[in-house]
Enzyme design. Sequence first.
Site, PDB file in Angstrom:
ATOM      1  N   HIS A 134      -2.712   8.186   6.598  1.00 27.96           N
ATOM      2  CA  HIS A 134      -3.019   6.923   6.130  1.00 27.96           C
ATOM      3  C   HIS A 134      -4.665   6.226   6.040  1.00 27.96           C
ATOM      4  CE1 HIS A 134      -2.401   2.770   3.338  1.00 27.96           C
ATOM      5  NE2 HIS A 134      -2.097   2.478   4.013  1.00 27.96           N
ATOM      6  N   CYS A 149       1.125  -1.498   0.202  1.00 30.10           N
ATOM      7  CA  CYS A 149      -0.100  -0.080  -0.214  1.00 30.10           C
ATOM      8  C   CYS A 149       0.806   1.232   0.049  1.00 30.10           C
ATOM      9  CB  CYS A 149      -1.192   0.585   1.008  1.00 30.10           C
ATOM     10  SG  CYS A 149      -2.194  -1.327   1.604  1.00 30.10           S
ATOM     11  N   HIS A 196      -9.395   2.553  -0.515  1.00 29.52           N
ATOM     12  CA  HIS A 196      -8.244   2.495   0.155  1.00 29.52           C
ATOM     13  C   HIS A 196      -8.227   1.623  -1.481  1.00 29.52           C
ATOM     14  CE1 HIS A 196      -3.955   1.638   1.211  1.00 29.52           C
ATOM     15  NE2 HIS A 196      -4.470   0.855   2.059  1.00 29.52           N
TER      16      HIS A 196
END
Lengths: 349, 396
Positions: B292, B161, B326
Amino acid sequence: MMFYINKTNCISPQQTFGDIDIEQLHASVDNKLKVLEPPYPAFTANAIRRMSKSTRMGCGAALPLLADSTQPDGIIIGTQVSGMEENGKFLNQIIEYDEDMLTPGNFVQGTPNTISSQIALISNNKNYNITHVHRGLAFENAVIDTAMLLNESPQSTYLLGGVDEICANNHTLDTLADWFKKEDCANNDLYKSNTNGSLSGEGAAMFYVSNNKTNALAQLKAITTIHNTDVDVVKEHIRNFLLQNLPQGEKIDLLLSGENGDKRALHYYTFCEQLLDSGTPVARFKHLCGEYPTASSFALWLACNFVSGQATVPEHMLKKAAKVSALKNILIYNTHKTAQHSCMLVSIP
Amino acid sequence: MDRILVTGMGVISAIGNSVDENHIALVNGKTGIIKGGGNFPSRYAGILPFAEVLMSTADLRARLHVTEPGVTRTTLMALHAFNEAIANAGLTDAQLTADDTALVGATTVGGMCLTDELYANTHGDHENIEYVGSYDYASVNLFIQSHYKMTGVVNTMNTACSSSANAIMYGCRLIKNGLARRVIVGGTDSLAKFTVNGFNALRILSDEACTPFDENRKGLNLGEGAAFLVLEKEADAGDKKVYAAVSGYGNANDAYHPSSLSPGGDGPYLAMKSALSNANLTPADIDFINAHGTGTENNDEVESRAMLNLFGALPNFASTKGFTGHTLGAASAIEAVYSILNIDRQELYPNLNFKQPITGIGVQPVVAYKPAKINHVMSNSFGFGGNCTSLIFSKA
């Protein structure tokens, strides 16, 4: 930009880990050259059971280099699709259990940054950590990254590696795409073959590198990458690379050629040979390690051993009879699937 | 050393097919997370919420005039964002093909988005082999390279990620080390049965729209998209529109667990700290953090602690995952675009769905759109394997 290679380890289909013996060629089986995995004393049984093959051999090659060294300031790994065997297991779960009640272990282990992160976890290294996955130039990009890091931070040390594994899925897909031979071919007959494709290979090569020349095995003097299928463009690029990087009055003493028995790739290697003085010894390495996207890391391991005198070039690697002596400069030229090419110039420290 | 400037941006996500469309949605607080878009086959499509790009793969292909076989949805979205970015920066064909123009792209799913096709090809279907050459991560950037006949450095990165944050960092370093004069950097990921099932098996997918930094958060929503930035040296920018400067970056590893962050948040802390030091800034200089903030139990708590440890009193911060979900390998690049918009437009966008601060931590993100004076924005990305990267963008 360049750096010194102070230590290296390699787990490959040949006897390259521990006591090195590359004179005796281990044979391919079913068109595959699989690694000879050593015992892994550093891992617990549970840790090994959870690791993918590429993580196992990546950590297995890396950790001994770190054992009695300063903690490296970064871990830089190149791999095309390490973890794909785990990915494949997860893919099978998805389809066979119709997306229900799946276990996530394979999914987590299947991401290619598992190698760099497992090395970090086991050695408690919280520094720079990266995974390059640019197919046939994944390892070369890792090398370029490392060279930049040492330019930015000259006192540092880094762990650099190239890893890829044979698994059922990439072997099947690359065979369908015509990159592996469909007829039986033994590795000692690889270069006699005149068909499409090569033999499937795998391996993990790790390098502990720095700007420290003391006790270094070799110097990585220069590297370049090319994206092109036009042989004239590739040839011109290699010519310029040599002009720019080979010190005046010096010559290439050995070409480590990535020739792989694929008739579509042969002319790139032939043209590269023609760029060098006639009589320059040419040693081929794909019958040792097979074809895989980071095979150039195996070639770099060989070059380190040859220039440092830790190993001599075995007869079975030489393309034609030649006297190999006083190795000062080795050129590694490799192409992966004819669209990606690289050159590395490796010299005595 | 010249500063490195952002002269072009491109983005496609669940909240829009261009930078302008994304901006309008951010200003209006309009989420892209829905149930039932239906562009990817999975039993969870329509049941769980996802942030889909509401354009079919065939439409994307037609819109981009891509006729070659074997080009995946992941690649098509990348090309869409790439095209917008290079047009926005006014890069010429000669510049695109020059050997001092680099391409650095990230993806975590690559050609694995074709979960069913790959299964078929590895289980006996040897006839329908259009995609067998595209299964890896590099297939995306190799297509763009060959499409535009690029000759400079081309690279693909996958650190889960945080992938595209590392691509942006790497592009800056190529310029600083003289290996490129201009770079096009970003990331892409499409929704796929593969990743959806991976995150679902980890039990971190929420069955409602995600609520980053909220006490009652239930997990993340997956999204898809792509974004690219064009970065050039200050001396080369001329009279071009400049959106921001990339002023710092930091990469660190948490060295704790394959899929969750350490309780103390060592990796996130070190990444942020090293970005500040690289930018030659202090915590007090940061006006806003694009966190994040995935909405998982683990991330939001650890990230909060790490921010508190480093900053003491937190600057304004928010997660934009409530808009886009995401997007994994695209996330850092998409959020880089949003961070740059924070600077270029001098405004902040809300952290959607936040109600109650996390017990024992008590930090509160920005919850409504507001104009603000913004000089420096930090953008965080943390991935599986403990791969943590922070970027800092500054007013140029």
